[in-house]
Design an enzyme around this catalytic site. Structure first.
Site, PDB file in Angstrom:
ATOM      1  N   GLY A  27      15.083  -2.783   2.222  1.00  0.00           N
ATOM      2  CA  GLY A  27      14.706  -3.772   1.173  1.00  0.00           C
ATOM      3  C   GLY A  27      13.477  -4.021   0.574  1.00  0.00           C
ATOM      4  N   PRO A  31       7.023  -2.095  -7.232  1.00  0.00           N
ATOM      5  CA  PRO A  31       6.600  -2.088  -8.468  1.00  0.00           C
ATOM      6  C   PRO A  31       6.330  -1.106  -9.189  1.00  0.00           C
ATOM      7  CG  PRO A  31       4.789  -3.819  -7.685  1.00  0.00           C
ATOM      8  CD  PRO A  31       5.929  -3.219  -7.002  1.00  0.00           C
ATOM      9  N   GLY A  34       1.835   0.661 -11.003  1.00  0.00           N
ATOM     10  CA  GLY A  34       0.662   0.184 -10.285  1.00  0.00           C
ATOM     11  C   GLY A  34      -0.491   0.322 -11.108  1.00  0.00           C
ATOM     12  N   LEU A  35      -1.551   0.261 -10.088  1.00  0.00           N
ATOM     13  CA  LEU A  35      -3.539   0.331 -10.784  1.00  0.00           C
ATOM     14  C   LEU A  35      -4.006   0.938 -10.088  1.00  0.00           C
ATOM     15  CD1 LEU A  35      -5.421  -1.039 -12.996  1.00  0.00           C
ATOM     16  CD2 LEU A  35      -6.144  -2.420 -11.361  1.00  0.00           C
ATOM     17  N   ASP A  64      -2.970   0.750  -6.307  1.00  0.00           N
ATOM     18  CA  ASP A  64      -2.970   1.383  -5.530  1.00  0.00           C
ATOM     19  C   ASP A  64      -4.036   1.795  -4.933  1.00  0.00           C
ATOM     20  OD1 ASP A  64      -1.739   4.612  -4.459  1.00  0.00           O
ATOM     21  OD2 ASP A  64      -3.819   4.873  -5.746  1.00  0.00           O
ATOM     22  N   TYR A  69     -11.657   5.677  -1.401  1.00  0.00           N
ATOM     23  CA  TYR A  69     -12.866   5.372  -2.745  1.00  0.00           C
ATOM     24  C   TYR A  69     -13.784   4.024  -2.842  1.00  0.00           C
ATOM     25  CZ  TYR A  69      -7.721   6.615  -4.592  1.00  0.00           C
ATOM     26  OH  TYR A  69      -6.965   7.547  -4.852  1.00  0.00           O
ATOM     27  N   LYS A 102      -4.633   4.433   2.363  1.00  0.00           N
ATOM     28  CA  LYS A 102      -4.326   6.201   2.579  1.00  0.00           C
ATOM     29  C   LYS A 102      -5.890   6.831   3.554  1.00  0.00           C
ATOM     30  CE  LYS A 102      -3.203   7.130  -2.653  1.00  0.00           C
ATOM     31  NZ  LYS A 102      -4.593   6.148  -3.012  1.00  0.00           N
ATOM     32  N   HIS A 135      -3.347  11.474   2.624  1.00  0.00           N
ATOM     33  CA  HIS A 135      -4.126  11.008   2.128  1.00  0.00           C
ATOM     34  C   HIS A 135      -4.355  12.239   1.040  1.00  0.00           C
ATOM     35  CE1 HIS A 135      -6.988   9.595  -1.669  1.00  0.00           C
ATOM     36  NE2 HIS A 135      -6.347  10.355  -2.377  1.00  0.00           N
TER      37      HIS A 135
END
Length: 358
Positions: A27, A31, A34-35, A64, A69, A102, A135
Protein backbone atom coordinates in the site's frame (compact mmCIF):
# COMPACT_ATOMS: atom_id res chain seq x y z
CA UNK A 1 13.12 27.78 13.90
CA UNK A 2 12.16 31.26 12.69
CA UNK A 3 10.74 31.87 9.22
CA UNK A 4 10.06 34.81 6.98
CA UNK A 5 6.40 35.77 7.22
CA UNK A 6 5.51 35.64 3.52
CA UNK A 7 7.94 33.40 1.65
CA UNK A 8 7.86 33.53 -2.12
CA UNK A 9 5.14 31.44 -3.70
CA UNK A 10 3.47 30.01 -0.61
CA UNK A 11 0.32 31.97 -1.38
CA UNK A 12 -0.17 29.63 -4.37
CA UNK A 13 0.62 26.08 -3.24
CA UNK A 14 0.35 23.20 -5.68
CA UNK A 15 -2.07 20.45 -4.75
CA UNK A 16 0.10 17.42 -3.80
CA UNK A 17 -2.70 15.25 -5.15
CA UNK A 18 -1.72 16.32 -8.65
CA UNK A 19 1.71 14.71 -8.32
CA UNK A 20 1.90 11.21 -9.83
CA UNK A 21 2.97 8.41 -7.53
CA UNK A 22 4.34 4.88 -7.65
CA UNK A 23 2.61 2.11 -5.72
CA UNK A 24 4.54 -0.40 -3.64
CA UNK A 25 3.51 -3.75 -2.17
CA UNK A 26 1.63 -3.23 1.07
CA UNK A 27 0.00 0.00 0.00
CA UNK A 28 2.91 2.42 0.02
CA UNK A 29 2.75 5.28 -2.46
CA UNK A 30 5.91 7.22 -3.34
CA UNK A 31 5.31 10.70 -4.76
CA UNK A 32 6.68 10.90 -8.29
CA UNK A 33 9.12 13.71 -7.51
CA UNK A 34 11.18 14.37 -4.41
CA UNK A 35 13.42 17.12 -3.15
CA UNK A 36 17.05 16.06 -2.97
CA UNK A 37 18.89 17.37 0.10
CA UNK A 38 22.57 16.86 -0.76
CA UNK A 39 24.15 20.29 -0.95
CA UNK A 40 27.21 18.94 -2.77
CA UNK A 41 29.48 19.98 0.12
CA UNK A 42 28.76 23.63 -0.76
CA UNK A 43 25.33 24.46 0.70
CA UNK A 44 25.06 24.69 4.48
CA UNK A 45 22.48 22.78 6.50
CA UNK A 46 20.36 25.81 7.38
CA UNK A 47 20.03 26.78 3.73
CA UNK A 48 18.97 23.25 2.80
CA UNK A 49 16.46 23.23 5.66
CA UNK A 50 14.99 26.51 4.42
CA UNK A 51 14.59 24.95 0.99
CA UNK A 52 12.81 21.98 2.56
CA UNK A 53 10.48 24.32 4.42
CA UNK A 54 9.63 26.13 1.20
CA UNK A 55 9.22 22.89 -0.78
CA UNK A 56 6.79 21.42 1.73
CA UNK A 57 4.82 24.65 1.71
CA UNK A 58 4.27 24.63 -2.04
CA UNK A 59 3.33 20.96 -2.31
CA UNK A 60 6.32 18.61 -2.12
CA UNK A 61 5.72 15.56 0.05
CA UNK A 62 8.83 13.49 -0.72
CA UNK A 63 12.25 14.24 0.79
CA UNK A 64 15.41 12.31 -0.05
CA UNK A 65 17.74 12.59 2.95
CA UNK A 66 20.91 10.90 4.16
CA UNK A 67 23.03 10.94 7.29
CA UNK A 68 26.16 11.83 5.33
CA UNK A 69 24.56 15.04 4.05
CA UNK A 70 24.99 16.38 7.58
CA UNK A 71 21.69 18.26 7.62
CA UNK A 72 19.12 15.81 8.96
CA UNK A 73 18.85 17.56 12.32
CA UNK A 74 18.03 20.88 10.65
CA UNK A 75 15.58 19.19 8.29
CA UNK A 76 14.02 17.51 11.31
CA UNK A 77 13.30 20.91 12.87
CA UNK A 78 11.44 21.90 9.71
CA UNK A 79 9.52 18.63 9.63
CA UNK A 80 8.36 19.06 13.22
CA UNK A 81 7.24 22.62 12.53
CA UNK A 82 5.50 21.56 9.31
CA UNK A 83 3.61 18.77 11.05
CA UNK A 84 2.71 21.04 13.98
CA UNK A 85 1.42 23.82 11.73
CA UNK A 86 4.21 26.20 12.80
CA UNK A 87 6.00 26.50 9.45
CA UNK A 88 3.82 29.24 8.03
CA UNK A 89 1.27 27.01 6.33
CA UNK A 90 -1.37 24.46 7.40
CA UNK A 91 -0.08 21.41 9.25
CA UNK A 92 0.97 18.45 7.13
CA UNK A 93 0.04 14.98 8.38
CA UNK A 94 2.93 12.59 8.87
CA UNK A 95 1.18 9.95 6.77
CA UNK A 96 1.12 12.35 3.83
CA UNK A 97 4.93 12.61 3.80
CA UNK A 98 7.46 10.26 2.26
CA UNK A 99 10.80 10.52 4.05
CA UNK A 100 13.87 8.59 2.92
CA UNK A 101 17.24 8.33 4.63
CA UNK A 102 20.35 6.29 3.95
CA UNK A 103 22.93 4.22 5.79
CA UNK A 104 26.40 5.65 5.26
CA UNK A 105 29.35 3.51 4.30
CA UNK A 106 31.14 3.61 7.66
CA UNK A 107 28.09 2.09 9.39
CA UNK A 108 27.79 -1.18 7.44
CA UNK A 109 28.95 -3.35 10.34
CA UNK A 110 25.90 -5.23 11.66
CA UNK A 111 26.40 -3.79 15.13
CA UNK A 112 26.32 -0.23 13.77
CA UNK A 113 23.24 -0.33 11.54
CA UNK A 114 20.47 0.10 14.13
CA UNK A 115 22.35 2.84 15.94
CA UNK A 116 22.94 4.75 12.70
CA UNK A 117 19.29 4.37 11.71
CA UNK A 118 18.03 5.49 15.10
CA UNK A 119 20.30 8.55 14.97
CA UNK A 120 18.74 9.57 11.67
CA UNK A 121 15.29 8.95 13.12
CA UNK A 122 16.10 11.18 16.11
CA UNK A 123 17.63 13.88 13.96
CA UNK A 124 14.62 13.92 11.66
CA UNK A 125 12.28 13.95 14.66
CA UNK A 126 10.22 11.03 13.38
CA UNK A 127 8.80 7.80 14.77
CA UNK A 128 9.42 5.90 11.55
CA UNK A 129 10.90 6.31 8.07
CA UNK A 130 9.16 5.45 4.85
CA UNK A 131 12.32 4.23 3.16
CA UNK A 132 15.87 3.42 4.26
CA UNK A 133 18.59 2.74 1.72
CA UNK A 134 22.09 1.33 1.82
CA UNK A 135 23.76 4.38 0.32
CA UNK A 136 26.59 2.53 -1.44
CA UNK A 137 27.26 -1.23 -1.62
CA UNK A 138 30.78 -0.73 -0.24
CA UNK A 139 31.84 0.00 3.35
CA UNK A 140 34.45 2.37 1.96
CA UNK A 141 34.45 5.69 3.77
CA UNK A 142 35.56 9.11 2.63
CA UNK A 143 35.62 12.30 4.73
CA UNK A 144 33.36 15.26 3.92
CA UNK A 145 34.58 17.68 1.25
CA UNK A 146 37.45 15.42 0.24
CA UNK A 147 39.05 15.60 -3.19
CA UNK A 148 39.02 12.98 -5.92
CA UNK A 149 42.28 11.40 -4.71
CA UNK A 150 40.98 10.55 -1.25
CA UNK A 151 41.00 6.83 -0.46
CA UNK A 152 40.00 4.84 2.58
CA UNK A 153 42.95 2.70 3.75
CA UNK A 154 40.55 -0.15 4.50
CA UNK A 155 38.57 0.09 1.26
CA UNK A 156 37.63 -3.17 -0.40
CA UNK A 157 35.44 -4.39 -3.26
CA UNK A 158 31.88 -5.60 -2.90
CA UNK A 159 31.74 -8.67 -0.66
CA UNK A 160 28.30 -10.21 -0.85
CA UNK A 161 28.30 -11.93 2.53
CA UNK A 162 29.17 -8.64 4.21
CA UNK A 163 26.50 -6.73 2.30
CA UNK A 164 23.85 -9.30 3.23
CA UNK A 165 24.84 -9.08 6.88
CA UNK A 166 24.14 -5.35 6.62
CA UNK A 167 20.91 -6.01 4.73
CA UNK A 168 19.71 -8.40 7.41
CA UNK A 169 19.95 -5.57 9.92
CA UNK A 170 17.77 -3.39 7.67
CA UNK A 171 15.24 -6.21 7.52
CA UNK A 172 15.15 -6.19 11.31
CA UNK A 173 14.24 -2.50 11.23
CA UNK A 174 11.25 -3.38 9.05
CA UNK A 175 10.28 -6.14 11.46
CA UNK A 176 10.45 -3.64 14.35
CA UNK A 177 8.09 -1.28 12.54
CA UNK A 178 10.69 1.48 12.34
CA UNK A 179 10.81 1.68 8.54
CA UNK A 180 8.19 0.76 5.98
CA UNK A 181 10.47 -0.14 3.07
CA UNK A 182 14.16 -0.73 2.46
CA UNK A 183 16.15 -0.38 -0.72
CA UNK A 184 19.46 -0.21 -2.50
CA UNK A 185 21.41 2.60 -4.12
CA UNK A 186 24.31 2.75 -6.57
CA UNK A 187 23.94 -0.93 -7.39
CA UNK A 188 24.65 -2.91 -10.54
CA UNK A 189 22.84 -5.82 -12.16
CA UNK A 190 25.27 -8.50 -10.90
CA UNK A 191 25.06 -7.20 -7.34
CA UNK A 192 21.28 -6.78 -7.43
CA UNK A 193 20.82 -10.32 -8.70
CA UNK A 194 22.59 -11.62 -5.61
CA UNK A 195 20.64 -9.40 -3.22
CA UNK A 196 17.31 -10.38 -4.78
CA UNK A 197 18.32 -14.03 -4.56
CA UNK A 198 19.21 -13.92 -0.88
CA UNK A 199 17.08 -11.19 0.72
CA UNK A 200 14.23 -12.13 3.02
CA UNK A 201 12.71 -8.70 2.39
CA UNK A 202 13.25 -7.53 -1.16
CA UNK A 203 14.42 -4.01 -1.87
CA UNK A 204 11.50 -1.80 -2.89
CA UNK A 205 13.61 0.66 -4.89
CA UNK A 206 17.01 1.18 -6.40
CA UNK A 207 18.31 4.75 -6.35
CA UNK A 208 20.61 5.38 -9.28
CA UNK A 209 22.07 8.10 -11.45
CA UNK A 210 19.65 8.75 -14.32
CA UNK A 211 19.43 11.69 -16.69
CA UNK A 212 19.09 12.12 -20.48
CA UNK A 213 22.84 11.73 -21.07
CA UNK A 214 23.04 8.71 -18.75
CA UNK A 215 19.95 6.59 -19.19
CA UNK A 216 21.37 3.22 -18.04
CA UNK A 217 18.85 1.23 -20.11
CA UNK A 218 20.07 -2.22 -19.05
CA UNK A 219 20.03 -1.48 -15.33
CA UNK A 220 16.83 0.55 -15.60
CA UNK A 221 15.03 -2.24 -17.41
CA UNK A 222 16.31 -4.85 -14.98
CA UNK A 223 15.18 -2.82 -11.97
CA UNK A 224 11.71 -2.39 -13.45
CA UNK A 225 11.48 -6.05 -14.49
CA UNK A 226 12.13 -7.07 -10.89
CA UNK A 227 9.34 -4.86 -9.56
CA UNK A 228 11.65 -2.24 -8.03
CA UNK A 229 10.98 1.47 -8.44
CA UNK A 230 13.88 3.39 -10.01
CA UNK A 231 14.67 6.62 -8.17
CA UNK A 232 16.76 9.03 -10.22
CA UNK A 233 19.44 11.15 -8.62
CA UNK A 234 21.21 13.82 -10.68
CA UNK A 235 18.12 14.02 -12.94
CA UNK A 236 19.25 17.36 -14.41
CA UNK A 237 22.84 16.26 -14.95
CA UNK A 238 23.94 17.42 -11.50
CA UNK A 239 25.19 20.92 -12.43
CA UNK A 240 26.10 21.59 -8.78
CA UNK A 241 28.00 18.36 -8.09
CA UNK A 242 31.26 18.52 -6.09
CA UNK A 243 34.51 19.25 -7.88
CA UNK A 244 35.71 15.69 -7.20
CA UNK A 245 32.90 14.44 -9.44
CA UNK A 246 33.86 16.56 -12.45
CA UNK A 247 35.98 15.29 -15.33
CA UNK A 248 36.99 16.78 -18.66
CA UNK A 249 34.75 14.51 -20.73
CA UNK A 250 31.51 15.20 -18.83
CA UNK A 251 28.63 16.38 -20.98
CA UNK A 252 25.88 18.84 -20.05
CA UNK A 253 22.33 17.54 -20.44
CA UNK A 254 20.67 20.94 -20.31
CA UNK A 255 22.82 22.16 -23.20
CA UNK A 256 21.91 19.28 -25.49
CA UNK A 257 20.34 20.55 -28.75
CA UNK A 258 17.38 18.17 -28.41
CA UNK A 259 16.64 19.34 -24.87
CA UNK A 260 17.06 22.98 -25.88
CA UNK A 261 14.80 22.64 -28.92
CA UNK A 262 11.98 21.13 -26.86
CA UNK A 263 12.44 23.75 -24.15
CA UNK A 264 12.38 26.58 -26.68
CA UNK A 265 9.29 25.26 -28.42
CA UNK A 266 7.46 24.93 -25.12
CA UNK A 267 8.88 28.16 -23.65
CA UNK A 268 10.12 26.33 -20.54
CA UNK A 269 13.47 25.79 -18.87
CA UNK A 270 15.59 22.81 -20.05
CA UNK A 271 15.44 21.46 -16.48
CA UNK A 272 11.69 21.01 -16.87
CA UNK A 273 12.24 19.02 -20.04
CA UNK A 274 14.62 16.67 -18.21
CA UNK A 275 12.11 16.16 -15.40
CA UNK A 276 9.20 15.58 -17.78
CA UNK A 277 11.30 12.92 -19.52
CA UNK A 278 12.09 11.25 -16.19
CA UNK A 279 8.45 11.03 -15.17
CA UNK A 280 7.37 9.85 -18.62
CA UNK A 281 9.96 7.09 -18.44
CA UNK A 282 8.72 5.86 -15.09
CA UNK A 283 11.51 6.96 -12.76
CA UNK A 284 11.23 9.27 -9.76
CA UNK A 285 13.51 12.32 -10.04
CA UNK A 286 14.86 13.91 -6.86
CA UNK A 287 16.37 17.22 -8.02
CA UNK A 288 18.18 19.40 -5.51
CA UNK A 289 17.75 23.16 -5.39
CA UNK A 290 17.63 25.90 -2.78
CA UNK A 291 16.25 28.45 -5.24
CA UNK A 292 12.50 28.91 -4.60
CA UNK A 293 11.78 29.62 -8.26
CA UNK A 294 13.53 26.43 -9.35
CA UNK A 295 11.99 24.32 -6.59
CA UNK A 296 8.53 25.37 -7.72
CA UNK A 297 9.36 25.03 -11.42
CA UNK A 298 10.60 21.47 -10.86
CA UNK A 299 7.35 20.50 -9.17
CA UNK A 300 5.25 22.12 -11.88
CA UNK A 301 7.21 20.21 -14.53
CA UNK A 302 5.88 16.83 -13.40
CA UNK A 303 2.21 17.83 -13.22
CA UNK A 304 1.82 19.96 -16.35
CA UNK A 305 1.95 19.21 -20.09
CA UNK A 306 3.74 15.85 -20.36
CA UNK A 307 6.07 15.20 -23.25
CA UNK A 308 4.62 13.99 -26.50
CA UNK A 309 5.62 10.54 -27.75
CA UNK A 310 7.82 12.21 -30.34
CA UNK A 311 9.60 14.35 -27.74
CA UNK A 312 10.13 11.36 -25.46
CA UNK A 313 11.56 9.30 -28.30
CA UNK A 314 13.85 12.15 -29.33
CA UNK A 315 15.33 12.36 -25.83
CA UNK A 316 15.74 8.60 -25.75
CA UNK A 317 18.22 8.93 -28.63
CA UNK A 318 20.63 11.34 -26.88
CA UNK A 319 22.02 8.93 -24.28
CA UNK A 320 25.79 9.47 -24.16
CA UNK A 321 26.53 6.93 -21.41
CA UNK A 322 28.02 9.82 -19.45
CA UNK A 323 28.25 8.80 -15.81
CA UNK A 324 28.90 11.89 -13.71
CA UNK A 325 29.12 10.39 -10.20
CA UNK A 326 31.93 7.94 -10.82
CA UNK A 327 32.79 7.24 -7.18
CA UNK A 328 36.58 7.33 -7.39
CA UNK A 329 36.83 8.01 -3.65
CA UNK A 330 35.45 4.51 -2.97
CA UNK A 331 38.17 2.63 -4.84
CA UNK A 332 40.24 0.01 -3.07
CA UNK A 333 43.94 -0.77 -3.41
CA UNK A 334 44.50 -2.69 -6.63
CA UNK A 335 41.36 -1.44 -8.38
CA UNK A 336 41.91 -0.67 -12.05
CA UNK A 337 39.83 2.51 -11.99
CA UNK A 338 36.38 3.84 -11.18
CA UNK A 339 34.93 1.44 -13.73
CA UNK A 340 35.53 -1.40 -11.24
CA UNK A 341 32.80 0.04 -9.02
CA UNK A 342 30.18 -0.44 -11.72
CA UNK A 343 30.80 -3.98 -13.06
CA UNK A 344 30.87 -2.76 -16.66
CA UNK A 345 31.79 -6.20 -17.99
CA UNK A 346 28.93 -7.85 -16.11
CA UNK A 347 31.22 -9.23 -13.43
CA UNK A 348 31.72 -8.04 -9.86
CA UNK A 349 35.21 -6.64 -9.74
CA UNK A 350 37.48 -8.03 -7.05
CA UNK A 351 35.47 -11.22 -6.59
CA UNK A 352 36.72 -14.54 -7.91
CA UNK A 353 33.63 -16.65 -7.33
CA UNK A 354 32.60 -18.47 -10.49
CA UNK A 355 29.05 -18.68 -9.12
CA UNK A 356 28.81 -14.91 -8.90
CA UNK A 357 30.39 -14.18 -12.26
CA UNK A 358 28.62 -16.65 -14.50
Amino acid sequence: MEYETNPIGLEQPIDPGQVPYHSLPGGGKIPGIGLGTFGSDAVDARTVAAAVRYALGIGYRHLDCAAVYMNEKEIGEVLRDAMDGRAGYPAIKREDLWITSKLWNDKHAPGDVAEAFEQSLRDLGLDYLDLYLVHWPFPNYHPPKCDVNSRSPNARPYIHEEFMATWTELEKLVDRGLVRYIGTSNMTIPKLKLVLRDAQIRPAVNEMELHPHFQQPDLFNYVVSQGLVPIAYAPLGSPGRPERDRTANDTVDMEDPVILEIAQRRAIHPAQVCLKWAVSRGQIPIPFSVNPKNIRSNLEAVIQDPLTDEEFKAISTIDKNCRLIKGQVFLWKGARGWEDLWDLDGKIAGWNSEEVNT
